[in-house]
Scaffold this motif. Structure first.
Motif, mmCIF file in Angstrom:
data_model
loop_
_atom_site.group_PDB
_atom_site.id
_atom_site.type_symbol
_atom_site.label_atom_id
_atom_site.label_comp_id
_atom_site.label_asym_id
_atom_site.label_seq_id
_atom_site.Cartn_x
_atom_site.Cartn_y
_atom_site.Cartn_z
ATOM 1 N N GLY A 12 4.372 1.935 3.493
ATOM 2 C CA GLY A 12 2.999 1.041 2.870
ATOM 3 C C GLY A 12 2.965 0.101 1.348
ATOM 4 O O GLY A 12 2.023 -0.593 2.115
ATOM 5 N N THR A 13 3.362 1.231 0.665
ATOM 6 C CA THR A 13 3.062 1.550 -0.539
ATOM 7 C C THR A 13 3.320 0.385 -1.044
ATOM 8 O O THR A 13 3.652 0.049 -2.133
ATOM 9 C CB THR A 13 2.773 2.457 -1.575
ATOM 10 O OG1 THR A 13 4.699 2.622 -0.855
ATOM 11 C CG2 THR A 13 1.907 3.753 -0.456
ATOM 12 N N ASP A 14 5.364 -0.176 -0.211
ATOM 13 C CA ASP A 14 6.116 -1.108 -1.032
ATOM 14 C C ASP A 14 5.766 -2.408 -0.629
ATOM 15 O O ASP A 14 6.267 -3.070 -1.194
ATOM 16 C CB ASP A 14 7.353 -0.439 -0.434
ATOM 17 C CG ASP A 14 7.949 -0.555 1.421
ATOM 18 O OD1 ASP A 14 6.566 -0.096 1.737
ATOM 19 O OD2 ASP A 14 8.760 -0.507 1.359
ATOM 20 N N VAL A 15 4.855 -2.996 -0.034
ATOM 21 C CA VAL A 15 4.290 -4.035 0.962
ATOM 22 C C VAL A 15 3.448 -4.415 0.615
ATOM 23 O O VAL A 15 2.796 -3.538 0.609
ATOM 24 C CB VAL A 15 5.698 -4.596 1.947
ATOM 25 C CG1 VAL A 15 6.680 -3.843 1.835
ATOM 26 C CG2 VAL A 15 4.964 -3.654 3.087
ATOM 27 N N ALA A 32 -0.568 2.080 6.455
ATOM 28 C CA ALA A 32 0.706 2.137 6.649
ATOM 29 C C ALA A 32 2.130 1.339 6.940
ATOM 30 O O ALA A 32 2.897 1.617 6.767
ATOM 31 C CB ALA A 32 1.287 3.704 7.103
ATOM 32 N N ASN A 33 1.405 0.443 7.252
ATOM 33 C CA ASN A 33 2.255 -1.442 8.007
ATOM 34 C C ASN A 33 1.346 -2.287 6.167
ATOM 35 O O ASN A 33 2.478 -3.294 6.397
ATOM 36 C CB ASN A 33 2.057 -1.955 8.703
ATOM 37 C CG ASN A 33 2.224 -0.664 10.099
ATOM 38 O OD1 ASN A 33 3.763 -1.038 10.534
ATOM 39 N ND2 ASN A 33 1.454 -0.174 11.011
ATOM 40 N N GLY A 34 1.672 -1.632 5.581
ATOM 41 C CA GLY A 34 0.967 -2.747 4.373
ATOM 42 C C GLY A 34 -0.161 -3.424 4.374
ATOM 43 O O GLY A 34 -0.306 -4.731 3.280
ATOM 44 N N ARG A 48 5.882 0.450 11.267
ATOM 45 C CA ARG A 48 6.281 1.423 11.539
ATOM 46 C C ARG A 48 6.357 2.898 12.118
ATOM 47 O O ARG A 48 5.786 2.866 12.763
ATOM 48 C CB ARG A 48 5.510 1.758 9.574
ATOM 49 C CG ARG A 48 5.265 1.677 8.557
ATOM 50 C CD ARG A 48 6.382 0.915 7.708
ATOM 51 N NE ARG A 48 5.857 -0.190 6.950
ATOM 52 C CZ ARG A 48 6.513 0.312 5.647
ATOM 53 N NH1 ARG A 48 7.783 0.562 5.221
ATOM 54 N NH2 ARG A 48 6.373 -0.424 4.515
ATOM 55 N N PRO A 49 7.613 3.857 12.282
ATOM 56 C CA PRO A 49 7.788 4.840 12.983
ATOM 57 C C PRO A 49 6.799 5.488 12.620
ATOM 58 O O PRO A 49 6.458 6.490 11.189
ATOM 59 C CB PRO A 49 9.550 5.118 12.653
ATOM 60 C CG PRO A 49 9.195 4.566 11.490
ATOM 61 C CD PRO A 49 8.981 3.466 10.915
#
Length: 352
Positions: free
Chosen positions: A48-51, A89-91, A281-282
């Motif tokens: 989640g840190t990438d989006v 976690a899902n951004g 996210r998984p």
């Protein structure tokens, strides 16, 4: 004759009490201490840190005492911590609001706590948001992609008639945004009406804490609460969907996602992510979720299917045996001998 009846009743009650005590003895102690868990230790939370996908608002109760009683209440910590991390976690950035703002009262049941819940307590950023929750009358709906109403019995007192909550819900509904709630959280939807005067939830599929679950835990709930949640939702025209007591049940009706109880929280949050247009996210399911799946298999397909599912588990540590034993105890208290024995059999096999 009366004496014989009283003696018989005493024997039966004594036997039931002994049986329940015996089942309690089957509940294993907590095998691992998660109290020092931090978010950085949980791999799922490194996602989640990438989006950056926007913001979600989580709303908790400000109620500290149940009505005119002295019984403390508040929001359920597990019902905030788990969605908080699913959204993160899902951004999504998660803000926390409450009717009064500031630090709201929390209910913490250590028997239900897992690593994510303790990580939340040890998360400085998350605790800063909790301690300084935004007053609901200062929230702008335009800032958020979704709103999530956290459960806890306190919601029954300060969610249903809060005009600011009602305004927010109407705004999210009009703009096609996602509205989610779990357990007692759907109390926020109970009295919301649309511009045409119709209840928001009329004709909508809804899940929430059921009368069955409520009255088992609090026999005089109808006197303690302003209303029983299931009754009010049905009165407002909701298509009430209930699953087995204390097991996972989530209803998805377009952009409206509701969960029945605390065990529905993970799935409800992930269904909200899907409703916002993303693939969750998984995530490795928790032992408690694995146990709920086992019990659902039993409820829906019977003992043999549940036993087969249990045998397929690679590691018995993937099962929450304490939760399984607790369901056996609940069945015993509700005088369901067949179900009680089946759960005891499953518990015994889980120890092999």
């Amino acid at each position: 004759m009366l004496k014989k009846i009283l003696i018989s009743l005493a024997v039966i009650c004594g036997a039931c009490f002994t049986f329940i005590i015996w089942i309690k003895g089957l509940i294993p102690p907590q095998e691992q201490d998660f109290s020092n868990t931090t978010a950085s230790e949980l791999r799922y939370l490194q996602q989640g840190t990438d989006v950056k996908r926007g913001k979600v608002l989580a709303v908790v109760t400000s109620t500290e005492v149940m009505g005119n009683s002295t019984k403390s209440t508040g929001y359920e910590l597990t019902e905030l911590a788990r969605p908080y991390y699913v959204f993160t976690a899902n951004g999504f950035v998660v803000d926390i609001a409450s009717p009064k703002g500031g630090k709201p009262p929390a209910l913490i049941d250590k028997g239900d706590m897992g690593p994510f819940d303790y990580a939340f307590l040890n998360d400085r950023e998350a605790q800063q948001k909790v301690d300084n929750s935004i007053p609901i009358d200062q929230v702008s709906a335009g800032d958020y992609q979704a709103i999530f109403f956290v459960g806890g019995k306190g919601t029954m007192f300060d969610f249903p008639d809060n005009t600011d909550i009602q305004t927010l819900v109407r705004d999210f509904h009009k703009n096609g945004k996602v509205i989610g709630a779990v357990c007692h959280g759907p109390a926020a939807l109970a009295n919301v009406t649309l511009d045409n005067g119709e209840p928001l939830i009329a004709g909508r599929q809804i899940s929430a804490f059921t009368n069955e679950e409520e009255l088992f835990l609090i026999p005089d709930a109808a006197q303690r609460f302003p209303f029983l949640l299931e009754d009010r939702l049905r009165e407002q025209g909701a298509i009430f969907q209930s699953g087995p007591a204390y097991l996972e049940q989530v209803s998805v009706d377009g952009q409206l996602i509701t969960g029945q109880n605390p065990w529905s929280t993970w799935l409800a949050a992930e269904r909200m992510v899907e409703a916002m247009g993303y693939t969750p996210r998984p995530r490795q399911i928790t032992p408690a979720e694995q146990t709920v799946e086992l019990l659902l298999a039993y409820e829906q397909q019977g003992y043999e299917k549940a036993r087969e599912k249990l045998q397929k588990l690679r590691d018995r540590k993937d099962l929450d045996r304490r939760l399984l034993a607790m369901h056996g105890m609940v069945s015993a208290m509700r005088w369901e001998p067949g179900k009680t024995l089946d759960i005891i059999r499953l518990l015994s096999k889980s120890q092999e």
